[in-house]
Scaffold this active site. Structure first.
Site, PDB file in Angstrom:
ATOM      1  CB  CYS A 163     -46.491-118.014 -74.239  1.00  0.00           C
ATOM      2  SG  CYS A 163     -44.827-118.686 -74.255  1.00  0.00           S
ATOM      3  CE  LYS A 192     -43.326-120.855 -91.608  1.00  0.00           C
ATOM      4  NZ  LYS A 192     -42.621-119.764 -92.320  1.00  0.00           N
ATOM      5  CE  LYS A 212     -39.541-115.235 -98.230  1.00  0.00           C
ATOM      6  NZ  LYS A 212     -38.475-116.075 -97.975  1.00  0.00           N
ATOM      7  CD  GLU A 250     -41.382-118.265-100.326  1.00  0.00           C
ATOM      8  OE1 GLU A 250     -41.733-119.428-100.081  1.00  0.00           O
ATOM      9  OE2 GLU A 250     -40.532-117.668 -99.667  1.00  0.00           O
ATOM     10  CD1 TRP A 267     -42.008-120.028 -79.127  1.00  0.00           C
ATOM     11  CD2 TRP A 267     -43.450-121.218 -80.331  1.00  0.00           C
ATOM     12  NE1 TRP A 267     -41.454-120.241 -80.346  1.00  0.00           N
ATOM     13  CE2 TRP A 267     -42.292-120.973 -81.113  1.00  0.00           C
ATOM     14  CE3 TRP A 267     -44.472-121.939 -80.893  1.00  0.00           C
ATOM     15  CZ2 TRP A 267     -42.162-121.426 -82.423  1.00  0.00           C
ATOM     16  CZ3 TRP A 267     -44.341-122.393 -82.200  1.00  0.00           C
ATOM     17  CH2 TRP A 267     -43.201-122.137 -82.953  1.00  0.00           C
ATOM     18  CG  HIS A 276     -19.616-115.490-116.733  1.00  0.00           C
ATOM     19  ND1 HIS A 276     -18.436-115.737-117.411  1.00  0.00           N
ATOM     20  CD2 HIS A 276     -19.282-114.636-115.737  1.00  0.00           C
ATOM     21  CE1 HIS A 276     -17.435-115.105-116.840  1.00  0.00           C
ATOM     22  NE2 HIS A 276     -17.917-114.425-115.802  1.00  0.00           N
ATOM     23  CD  GLU A 307     -35.003-115.437 -98.216  1.00  0.00           C
ATOM     24  OE1 GLU A 307     -34.671-116.544 -98.693  1.00  0.00           O
ATOM     25  OE2 GLU A 307     -36.078-115.252 -97.617  1.00  0.00           O
ATOM     26  NE  ARG A 317     -49.663-115.470 -78.824  1.00  0.00           N
ATOM     27  CZ  ARG A 317     -49.122-114.257 -78.647  1.00  0.00           C
ATOM     28  NH1 ARG A 317     -49.751-113.211 -79.120  1.00  0.00           N
ATOM     29  NH2 ARG A 317     -47.997-114.098 -78.017  1.00  0.00           N
ATOM     30  CG  ASN A 336     -45.914-114.174 -73.570  1.00  0.00           C
ATOM     31  OD1 ASN A 336     -45.180-114.988 -74.103  1.00  0.00           O
ATOM     32  ND2 ASN A 336     -46.962-113.644 -74.147  1.00  0.00           N
ATOM     33  N   GLY A 337     -42.248-114.461 -72.202  1.00  0.00           N
ATOM     34  CA  GLY A 337     -40.962-113.761 -72.243  1.00  0.00           C
ATOM     35  C   GLY A 337     -39.834-114.665 -71.770  1.00  0.00           C
TER      36      GLY A 337
END
Ligand code: AGP
Length: 614
Positions: free
Chosen positions: A2, A609, A491, A494, A74, A510, A487, A27, A100-101
């Site tokens: 937050c 995104k 990365k 992209e 958030w 193969h 993955e 944020r 925050n937290g």
């Protein structure tokens, strides 16, 4: 995380606070609010959605005053509603708190306060703090600062708070326990500022004080007095920063992606926080409790996702099948929704999604629901469609992920899957206490090991320089690290636009081995696990054909290093958590190659995104 902004001084507090919150919009948030000490007492305005909604409310109902604070939320506890938006107050409205937290013990504190007759109006953990401060403040002899300190000492978890009181309208009290985002104090001429991040206040002052863990500050227009949690004064010297606001928004990192890669010790801590009882070696996922009646009949999970999250599903398959002895099928969301899947009784869908808005994943969840299946979602954005659609949610608590390429969300998805695997193992009695104790001890050590991996940042840049001009890469892994090969390849492709493919290493012979030559780097994931020797022979097959090998190996495994052209060391950990330690260097390798190639790392071409359309 937050956003927090506070002000005290001769100017209009509401304007300064709103402007500061706007500078923290990057944020990510889902609601906002502020409180100002006006002549007639403290006035509060709150709204869900964008800050423009709060601004519109302030336009209609302005508040004038010289002391104020604001917050962008958030959500972690409680849905996205105006009632859950900060600031929160005690019953009288005289004590006002933004936070925050995560208050890990908010349930027991809330029950205690309710037993004392305190009524609650929100689902947040923050409201507990407001009532606690009021409780200590109401003793009469307390000063706000003393009441805040006593309240903070009751809290478990990492929290940063700013508190104001109608009875002391000349000050803000800010306090910080643990690492729940920072608290920075801005020193002006006859005015003071408080913020969770520098960008909120850099335009007003660049003379800053930073609160450390377990510190509290009383902030008046004349300055700040800082003390520790025992009330002892702490001497702080101001820092003058010359960052520009945009750079500061990235916490000093060149890109959001790099900032988010480096947030992973904290984001991994935040996905664990409040979910492990280390004394009893138990995983607690309270948001899945409604599904408890399902567990005895559970026969299969159908994991669905897209992109990076699909790689997390593949990793989850290894974890859940191994630890909970529960079969897991994995599907792309886009495939699941159109193949009329066979969902026999005892099946539950497991959706993994950072945004909670990916259309193919949502459609897969709806397909399952239409077939009468229940679903669990591992999701980062609170209140997102996936979170609302699922019957049970495990929030990643990773905070906003701004970079289009998913990094901290991925490792948090893997850790959340690890927690889920243990949780299901508990429910299915497949994990005796001592086994759980080892698994959870390994998990407790993970954030520190991630910090060690991140400390080697320069190594990855040096390797990136050597391979930045290559046009094709192959990534190889076995077992639980096969999804990490996928993955790592994703990365790279992209953000650097280099063609890269991930393969199970046993598949090399193969077909893909035909590609091997001196122009094709092969990243081989070769930790010291039960298939290390097989991976070593893959490395030798690549070298025998003139290929170039970048090996990811467990620190000290010189045999692997001797055969590879370059080696990326990772600390030893359990094979279940190695994927996290392997994924991070591959994130950094892709990042540095992309930067060296001049690519737009945070906003790669053609990508969004969150893919909310087919
Ligand atoms: C990952 O780097 C990509 N940005 C993309 O593959 C992403 O993982 C995928 O679109 C799924 O998004 P979600 O987790 O928000 O559902």
């Amino acid at each position: 995380m937050c956003g927090i902004v506070g002000y005290i001084g001769p100017r209009n507090a509401a304007e300064i606070v709103l402007d500061g919150l706007r500078r923290l919009e990057y944020r990510g948030y889902d609601s906002a609010g502020m409180a100002v000490a006006a002549v007639q007492g403290i006035e509060r305005r709150r709204s869900v959605g964008k800050l423009s909604n709060l601004a519109a409310i302030l336009q209609e109902q302005p508040i004038s005053g010289h002391l104020g604070m604001g917050h962008t939320r958030w959500a972690t506890h409680g849905g996205v509603t105006e009632g859950n938006a900060h600031p929160h107050t005690d019953c009288t409205g005289q004590i006002v708190v933004i936070q925050n937290g995560i208050v890990e013990n908010y349930r027991e504190l809330k029950q205690q306060l309710q037993a004392e007759g305190v009524p609650f109006v929100s689902q947040t953990d923050t409201e507990v703090i407001a009532h606690l401060v009021a409780k200590y403040y109401r003793c009469g002899e307390e000063l706000l600062a003393v009441a805040v300190r006593r309240a903070m000492q009751q809290l478990k978890g990492a929290n940063a708070v700013v508190v104001m009181s109608a009875l002391e309208p000349d000050r803000l009290v800010a306090a910080r326990m643990g690492n729940a985002g920072g608290v920075v104090l801005g020193i002006g001429e006859g005015e003071m500022f408080v913020a969770s991040d520098m960008p909120a206040i850099l335009d007003y002052t660049q003379k800053l004080l930073f609160l450390e863990d377990r510190e509290l500050a009383v902030v008046t227009a004349e300055g700040a007095e800082v003390s520790d949690m025992n009330g002892q004064p702490v001497k702080k010297s101001a820092t003058t920063v010359s960052w520009n606001p945009v750079l500061a928004a990235k916490g000093g990192y060149k890109h959001f992606m790099l900032k988010e890669i480096h947030e992973q010790p904290r984001s991994i801590t935040d996905v664990i926080r409040g979910r492990v009882d280390f004394d009893r070696s138990q995983v607690m996922l309270p948001d899945l409790e409604d599904l408890r009646p399902v567990w005895p009949h559970l026969r299969r999970l159908h994991a669905v996702a897209c992109g990076t999250a699909w790689h997390a599903c593949l990793t989850a398959k290894f974890l859940i099948e191994d630890l909970a002895r529960l079969p897991v099928e994995v599907d792309y969301g886009s495939e699941f929704r159109y193949r009329d899947p066979l969902l026999e009784p005892g099946s539950v869908v497991l959706a993994i999604t950072q945004s909670g808005e990916t259309v193919d994943t949502l459609a897969a969840m709806e397909e399952a629901r239409d077939k009468g299946m229940q679903s669990i979602a591992l999701v980062n954005v609170v209140g997102s469609q996936a979170a609302r659609l699922a019957d049970g949610v495990v929030y990643l608590n990773a905070g906003p992920e701004i970079g289009v390429a998913s990094t901290k969300a991925f490792t948090s998805q893997v850790v959340a899957a690890y927690l889920l695997a243990i949780y299901l193992g508990q429910a299915r009695n497949t994990l005796p206490q001592e086994r759980r104790q080892c698994l959870l001890q390994d998990l407790a050590e993970l954030p520190n090991l991630v910090g060690q991996v991140l400390a080697n940042g320069n190594d990855y840049e040096a390797i990136a320089r050597r391979y930045m001009h290559c046009n094709d890469f192959i990534y190889l892994g076995r077992g639980i690290n096969y999804p990490i090969a996928l993955e790592g390849a994703l990365k790279l492709k992209e953000i650097s636009y280099i063609h890269a493919e991930g393969y199970p290493a046993g598949e090399m012979k193969h077909g893909p081995i035909a590609l091997i030559d001196e122009h094709l780097p092969v990243v081989t994931i070769c930790p010291a696990d039960h298939v290390r020797d097989k991976m070593l022979s893959n490395i030798e097959q690549v070298k025998a054909r003139g290929g170039r090998v970048i090996a990811v190996a467990t620190k000290g495994d010189e045999e692997v290093a001797d055969r590879a052209d370059d080696v990326i060391w990772i600390p030893a950990t359990s094979r279940y958590l190695t994927p996290v330690l392997v994924a991070i260097p591959l994130q950094l390798l892709a990042y540095h190659i992309a930067v060296l190639r001049g690519c737009d790392v945070d906003q790669p071409r053609n990508l969004a995104k969150s893919v909310t359309v087919e």
